[in-house]
Design a protein around this motif. Sequence first.
Motif, PDB file in Angstrom:
ATOM      1  N   TYR A 103     -26.178 -31.532  86.854  1.00 38.07           N
ATOM      2  CA  TYR A 103     -27.468 -31.374  86.173  1.00 38.07           C
ATOM      3  C   TYR A 103     -28.456 -32.446  86.659  1.00 38.07           C
ATOM      4  O   TYR A 103     -29.641 -32.183  86.823  1.00 38.07           O
ATOM      5  CB  TYR A 103     -27.279 -31.419  84.646  1.00 38.07           C
ATOM      6  N   LEU A 153     -35.981 -30.211  79.747  1.00 42.86           N
ATOM      7  CA  LEU A 153     -34.854 -29.955  80.669  1.00 42.86           C
ATOM      8  C   LEU A 153     -33.788 -31.034  80.569  1.00 42.86           C
ATOM      9  O   LEU A 153     -32.662 -30.841  81.011  1.00 42.86           O
ATOM     10  CB  LEU A 153     -35.353 -29.838  82.111  1.00 42.86           C
ATOM     11  N   LEU A 174     -31.271 -25.866  81.454  1.00 40.97           N
ATOM     12  CA  LEU A 174     -30.914 -26.368  82.788  1.00 40.97           C
ATOM     13  C   LEU A 174     -29.434 -26.162  83.084  1.00 40.97           C
ATOM     14  O   LEU A 174     -29.059 -25.647  84.144  1.00 40.97           O
ATOM     15  CB  LEU A 174     -31.259 -27.858  82.895  1.00 40.97           C
ATOM     16  N   LEU A 193     -36.270 -21.278  86.726  1.00 36.51           N
ATOM     17  CA  LEU A 193     -35.456 -22.376  87.269  1.00 36.51           C
ATOM     18  C   LEU A 193     -34.682 -21.913  88.504  1.00 36.51           C
ATOM     19  O   LEU A 193     -34.554 -22.660  89.477  1.00 36.51           O
ATOM     20  CB  LEU A 193     -34.490 -22.917  86.197  1.00 36.51           C
TER      21      LEU A 193
END
Length: 276
Positions: free
Chosen positions: A83, A181, A192, A222
């Motif tokens: 991430y 996010l 995310l 995204l």
Amino acid sequence: MANVVTRFAPSPTGYLHLGHAHAALFAERAARIAGGLFLLRIEDIDHTRCRPEFEAAILEDLAWLGIEWDGPVRRQSDHFDDYRTGLASLNAMGLIYPCFCTRSDIAAAGNAPHGPDGALYPGICRALDAATRAARISRGAPYALRLDMSAAILRAGTLFWRDLDAGEIPARPYLFGDVVLARKDTPTSYHLSVTLDDDIQGITLVTRGEDLRAATHVHRLLQALLGLETPSYRFHRLMTDATGRRLAKRNRAETLRTLRESGTTSADVRQLAGFD
Ligand code: GLU
């Protein structure tokens, strides 16, 4: 690689109920009828609400239901680096900014239009200059990371996603405004991590409840920004109790364990969940 890969992605914040049984069976069936793969992912980024005993209970309840997943279980809390890498890419594109606002700062900014997740962020911290941001961060002020939605849409252009039941859907991520996010308390967010994980796990068909349909608008954006594959989507109904109320984990009386303890068989539960 199988041509259909689905997943069930529960959060271990409580015991599974019939709604989860429906979601898991829906995803498993979609994989099995296509001769594909069905994966299991534990969505445990929220360390304040997730508990190891609930994770263990998920595996136990699924096994009791006769649901078999393929390959190893992916646990999100083991993958914060993935991430972070995603956030670094978005940062390099100039699309995220630190947001120091508290809930009351946002409320004090006045009446903001509402999106699918509640009031839209009024953009207070988007306007901060670099020096102010740096000073606040070095002072240790807690911050979330938000997507600059207008800039992100400008970069990604017009997007669509495929709902297998409803066809080609135009993506409307602007409905959400500057989404978070990475949260103040955990270095990622639902939007995310779910989007990156679906790509990393090679998911080709995302199945999720109707309550999460709108989130797909953000996920499609995204995917475009991060150069990820775009899966297809299907949405399943949400199970309700006799009074029409949605089932909730907090109501212990409705969990699969309670049903099991009171003598309901797994075959009964599959039937109650709409699958036999
Ligand atoms: N973890 C989410 C939930 O428990 C589902 C993930 C998704 O399908 O987006 O509702």
